[in-house]
Design a protein around this motif. Structure first.
Motif, PDB file in Angstrom:
ATOM      1  N   LEU A 295      -5.487  11.844   3.188  1.00  0.00           N
ATOM      2  CA  LEU A 295      -4.046  11.944   3.435  1.00  0.00           C
ATOM      3  C   LEU A 295      -3.655  13.332   3.938  1.00  0.00           C
ATOM      4  CD1 LEU A 295      -2.655  10.074   0.306  1.00  0.00           C
ATOM      5  CD2 LEU A 295      -2.520   9.310   2.678  1.00  0.00           C
ATOM      6  N   ILE A 296      -4.502  14.339   3.665  1.00  0.00           N
ATOM      7  CA  ILE A 296      -4.165  15.706   4.064  1.00  0.00           C
ATOM      8  C   ILE A 296      -4.014  15.798   5.576  1.00  0.00           C
ATOM      9  CG2 ILE A 296      -4.992  18.086   4.118  1.00  0.00           C
ATOM     10  CD1 ILE A 296      -6.377  17.523   1.428  1.00  0.00           C
TER      11      ILE A 296
ATOM     12  N   VAL B 173       0.837  -1.202   0.000  1.00  0.00           N
ATOM     13  CA  VAL B 173       0.000   0.000   0.000  1.00  0.00           C
ATOM     14  C   VAL B 173       0.868   1.247   0.000  1.00  0.00           C
ATOM     15  CG1 VAL B 173      -1.520   1.397   1.450  1.00  0.00           C
ATOM     16  CG2 VAL B 173      -2.085  -0.988   1.007  1.00  0.00           C
ATOM     17  N   PHE B 174       1.868   1.276   0.870  1.00  0.00           N
ATOM     18  CA  PHE B 174       2.706   2.468   0.942  1.00  0.00           C
ATOM     19  C   PHE B 174       3.598   2.609  -0.283  1.00  0.00           C
ATOM     20  CE2 PHE B 174       1.454   2.393   5.407  1.00  0.00           C
ATOM     21  CZ  PHE B 174       1.189   3.743   5.598  1.00  0.00           C
ATOM     22  N   GLU B 175       3.961   1.487  -0.880  1.00  0.00           N
ATOM     23  CA  GLU B 175       4.716   1.564  -2.131  1.00  0.00           C
ATOM     24  C   GLU B 175       3.889   2.266  -3.204  1.00  0.00           C
ATOM     25  OE1 GLU B 175       6.789  -1.306  -5.523  1.00  0.00           O
ATOM     26  OE2 GLU B 175       5.844  -2.208  -3.761  1.00  0.00           O
ATOM     27  N   LEU B 176       2.616   1.912  -3.314  1.00  0.00           N
ATOM     28  CA  LEU B 176       1.750   2.552  -4.303  1.00  0.00           C
ATOM     29  C   LEU B 176       1.569   4.032  -4.006  1.00  0.00           C
ATOM     30  CD1 LEU B 176      -1.070  -0.108  -4.907  1.00  0.00           C
ATOM     31  CD2 LEU B 176       0.987   0.344  -6.268  1.00  0.00           C
ATOM     32  N   LEU B 177       1.354   4.376  -2.735  1.00  0.00           N
ATOM     33  CA  LEU B 177       1.172   5.790  -2.384  1.00  0.00           C
ATOM     34  C   LEU B 177       2.426   6.601  -2.699  1.00  0.00           C
ATOM     35  CD1 LEU B 177      -0.732   5.477   1.026  1.00  0.00           C
ATOM     36  CD2 LEU B 177      -1.669   6.238  -1.163  1.00  0.00           C
ATOM     37  N   GLU B 178       3.590   6.028  -2.453  1.00  0.00           N
ATOM     38  CA  GLU B 178       4.829   6.737  -2.750  1.00  0.00           C
ATOM     39  C   GLU B 178       5.033   6.885  -4.254  1.00  0.00           C
ATOM     40  OE1 GLU B 178       7.943   4.701  -0.728  1.00  0.00           O
ATOM     41  OE2 GLU B 178       7.333   5.403   1.257  1.00  0.00           O
ATOM     42  N   LEU B 179       4.651   5.868  -5.019  1.00  0.00           N
ATOM     43  CA  LEU B 179       4.774   5.959  -6.478  1.00  0.00           C
ATOM     44  C   LEU B 179       3.847   7.039  -7.031  1.00  0.00           C
ATOM     45  CD1 LEU B 179       4.989   2.183  -7.462  1.00  0.00           C
ATOM     46  CD2 LEU B 179       6.798   3.893  -7.687  1.00  0.00           C
ATOM     47  N   ILE B 180       2.630   7.119  -6.498  1.00  0.00           N
ATOM     48  CA  ILE B 180       1.704   8.160  -6.942  1.00  0.00           C
ATOM     49  C   ILE B 180       2.264   9.541  -6.583  1.00  0.00           C
ATOM     50  CG2 ILE B 180      -0.613   9.125  -6.683  1.00  0.00           C
ATOM     51  CD1 ILE B 180      -1.611   6.278  -6.053  1.00  0.00           C
ATOM     52  N   THR B 181       2.827   9.661  -5.388  1.00  0.00           N
ATOM     53  CA  THR B 181       3.411  10.930  -4.960  1.00  0.00           C
ATOM     54  C   THR B 181       4.568  11.327  -5.868  1.00  0.00           C
ATOM     55  OG1 THR B 181       2.799  10.504  -2.664  1.00  0.00           O
ATOM     56  CG2 THR B 181       4.530  12.138  -3.049  1.00  0.00           C
ATOM     57  N   ASP B 182       5.467  10.387  -6.147  1.00  0.00           N
ATOM     58  CA  ASP B 182       6.629  10.684  -6.982  1.00  0.00           C
ATOM     59  C   ASP B 182       6.232  11.069  -8.400  1.00  0.00           C
ATOM     60  OD1 ASP B 182       8.291  10.151  -4.876  1.00  0.00           O
ATOM     61  OD2 ASP B 182       8.789   8.112  -5.512  1.00  0.00           O
ATOM     62  N   ALA B 183       5.062  10.595  -8.846  1.00  0.00           N
ATOM     63  CA  ALA B 183       4.585  10.923 -10.185  1.00  0.00           C
ATOM     64  C   ALA B 183       3.865  12.259 -10.230  1.00  0.00           C
ATOM     65  CB  ALA B 183       3.653   9.821 -10.684  1.00  0.00           C
TER      66      ALA B 183
ATOM     67  N   LEU C 125      -7.955   1.667  -1.236  1.00  0.00           N
ATOM     68  CA  LEU C 125      -7.535   3.023  -0.899  1.00  0.00           C
ATOM     69  C   LEU C 125      -8.601   4.043  -1.287  1.00  0.00           C
ATOM     70  CD1 LEU C 125      -3.772   2.867  -1.964  1.00  0.00           C
ATOM     71  CD2 LEU C 125      -4.651   3.172   0.367  1.00  0.00           C
ATOM     72  N   VAL C 126      -9.238   3.838  -2.433  1.00  0.00           N
ATOM     73  CA  VAL C 126     -10.299   4.743  -2.866  1.00  0.00           C
ATOM     74  C   VAL C 126     -11.481   4.678  -1.909  1.00  0.00           C
ATOM     75  CG1 VAL C 126     -12.030   5.165  -4.662  1.00  0.00           C
ATOM     76  CG2 VAL C 126      -9.639   4.764  -5.301  1.00  0.00           C
ATOM     77  N   SER C 127     -11.853   3.467  -1.497  1.00  0.00           N
ATOM     78  CA  SER C 127     -13.004   3.311  -0.601  1.00  0.00           C
ATOM     79  C   SER C 127     -12.762   3.967   0.753  1.00  0.00           C
ATOM     80  CB  SER C 127     -13.324   1.815  -0.411  1.00  0.00           C
ATOM     81  OG  SER C 127     -12.311   1.174   0.358  1.00  0.00           O
ATOM     82  N   LEU C 128     -11.490   4.058   1.172  1.00  0.00           N
ATOM     83  CA  LEU C 128     -11.145   4.661   2.455  1.00  0.00           C
ATOM     84  C   LEU C 128     -10.848   6.159   2.352  1.00  0.00           C
ATOM     85  CD1 LEU C 128      -8.803   1.856   3.847  1.00  0.00           C
ATOM     86  CD2 LEU C 128     -11.145   2.363   4.583  1.00  0.00           C
ATOM     87  N   GLY C 129     -10.766   6.676   1.121  1.00  0.00           N
ATOM     88  CA  GLY C 129     -10.493   8.091   0.938  1.00  0.00           C
ATOM     89  C   GLY C 129      -9.027   8.456   0.853  1.00  0.00           C
ATOM     90  N   TYR C 130      -8.144   7.456   0.821  1.00  0.00           N
ATOM     91  CA  TYR C 130      -6.716   7.736   0.728  1.00  0.00           C
ATOM     92  C   TYR C 130      -6.245   7.814  -0.720  1.00  0.00           C
ATOM     93  CZ  TYR C 130      -6.644   6.906   5.723  1.00  0.00           C
ATOM     94  OH  TYR C 130      -6.896   7.000   7.081  1.00  0.00           O
ATOM     95  N   ALA C 131      -7.107   7.478  -1.644  1.00  0.00           N
ATOM     96  CA  ALA C 131      -6.866   7.667  -3.067  1.00  0.00           C
ATOM     97  C   ALA C 131      -8.213   7.993  -3.703  1.00  0.00           C
ATOM     98  CB  ALA C 131      -6.256   6.417  -3.710  1.00  0.00           C
ATOM     99  N   ARG C 132      -8.184   8.510  -4.907  1.00  0.00           N
ATOM    100  CA  ARG C 132      -9.428   8.775  -5.629  1.00  0.00           C
ATOM    101  C   ARG C 132      -9.201   8.514  -7.108  1.00  0.00           C
ATOM    102  NH1 ARG C 132      -9.410  14.533  -7.228  1.00  0.00           N
ATOM    103  NH2 ARG C 132      -7.368  15.377  -6.653  1.00  0.00           N
TER     104      ARG C 132
END
Length: 254
Positions: free
Chosen positions: A75-76, A18-28, A55-62
């Motif tokens: 995430l804010i 999960v955190f790998e994906l979030l970091e990849l999205i951030t880096d992009a 992640l989308v269902s929890l609001g940490y991604a959209r």
């Protein structure tokens, strides 16, 4: 997208993924396609899709209308809380800089494609700088921003300034990517950055990246160029180095 990197083992695999994906999205730059994620990780595409749905269902991604995935609003709050803790941790070092140098000291982190100031100790002088806690600014025309960019690969630097733009608030501001890349090379050679009237005419800032910070982070001292001169720099750079290393050590212990 970043080059694939081996991940440390020994943790909970699903959490690491999960955190790998979030970091990849951030880096992009905060927004990415499934195919871009798939090309940047060894995770199977069905696994990526399943984790993103969670992640989308929890609001940490959209998921955007164009089918791209972006960081989510939940995430804010986490980021704001982390920034407050990081700022509190660094405040004693900033206060020491102000005591020794007599000018304002700041700490900022890279937040998406912009810098955000998370801590400040003001000098006793009446002159007020444009910086304040919570203020967001571009990377290419601030001392802290350039110090952070100098720690990043060229591809990521180009992505940041292409997305954020390169406004020139003064005639001294850097306005092209090539000029910025040349400046970043000079920063790497000397170990610190200078904002010489690039954000605000008459104000000079010396900044330095915090080594081994979990996210690009920098500290700075700034003031009017009548006081923040070459003699000031000779005193400030060793103290900035000590403060950055002390903050880095505190982060390791935190």
């Amino acid at each position: 997208m970043p080059v694939k990197q081996a991940k440390p083992s020994g943790g909970v695999q699903s959490v690491e993924r999960v955190f790998e994906l979030l970091e990849l999205i951030t880096d992009a730059g905060g927004e990415v396609t499934l195919s871009e994620l798939s090309s940047s990780t060894d995770l199977p595409l069905p696994t990526i899709h399943r984790l993103l749905r969670t992640l989308v269902s929890l609001g940490y991604a959209r998921q955007l209308p164009n089918r791209r995935y972006a960081l989510g609003p939940r995430l804010i709050r986490l980021g704001e809380g982390a920034n407050k803790q990081l700022g509190a941790l660094a405040r004693p070092q900033l206060a020491s800089l102000v005591s020794d140098l007599g000018e304002s000291a700041n700490m900022a982190v890279l937040d998406g494609d912009m810098v955000v100031y998370i801590a400040q100790v003001q000098s006793k002088h009446s002159m007020r700088m444009f910086t304040e806690v919570g203020r967001r600014a571009h990377t290419h025309d601030t001392g802290v921003g350039k110090a952070m960019l100098a720690q990043l690969p060229e591809e990521r630097v180009r992505g940041i300034v292409e997305r954020a733009g390169m406004p020139t608030p003064t005639e001294k501001s850097i306005g092209t990517v090539d000029d910025l890349l040349a400046e970043l090379e000079r920063i790497r050679d000397r170990g610190y950055s200078i904002d010489d009237g690039e954000q605000e005419l008459g104000v000079r800032c010396y900044a330095m990246a915090v080594p081994d910070a979990p996210t690009p982070t920098a500290i700075s001292v700034s003031g009017p160029d009548s006081r923040v001169d070459d003699e000031f720099a000779a005193r400030a750079i060793p103290l900035l180095t000590e403060a950055a290393e002390a903050i880095s050590a505190d982060l390791t212990l935190a």
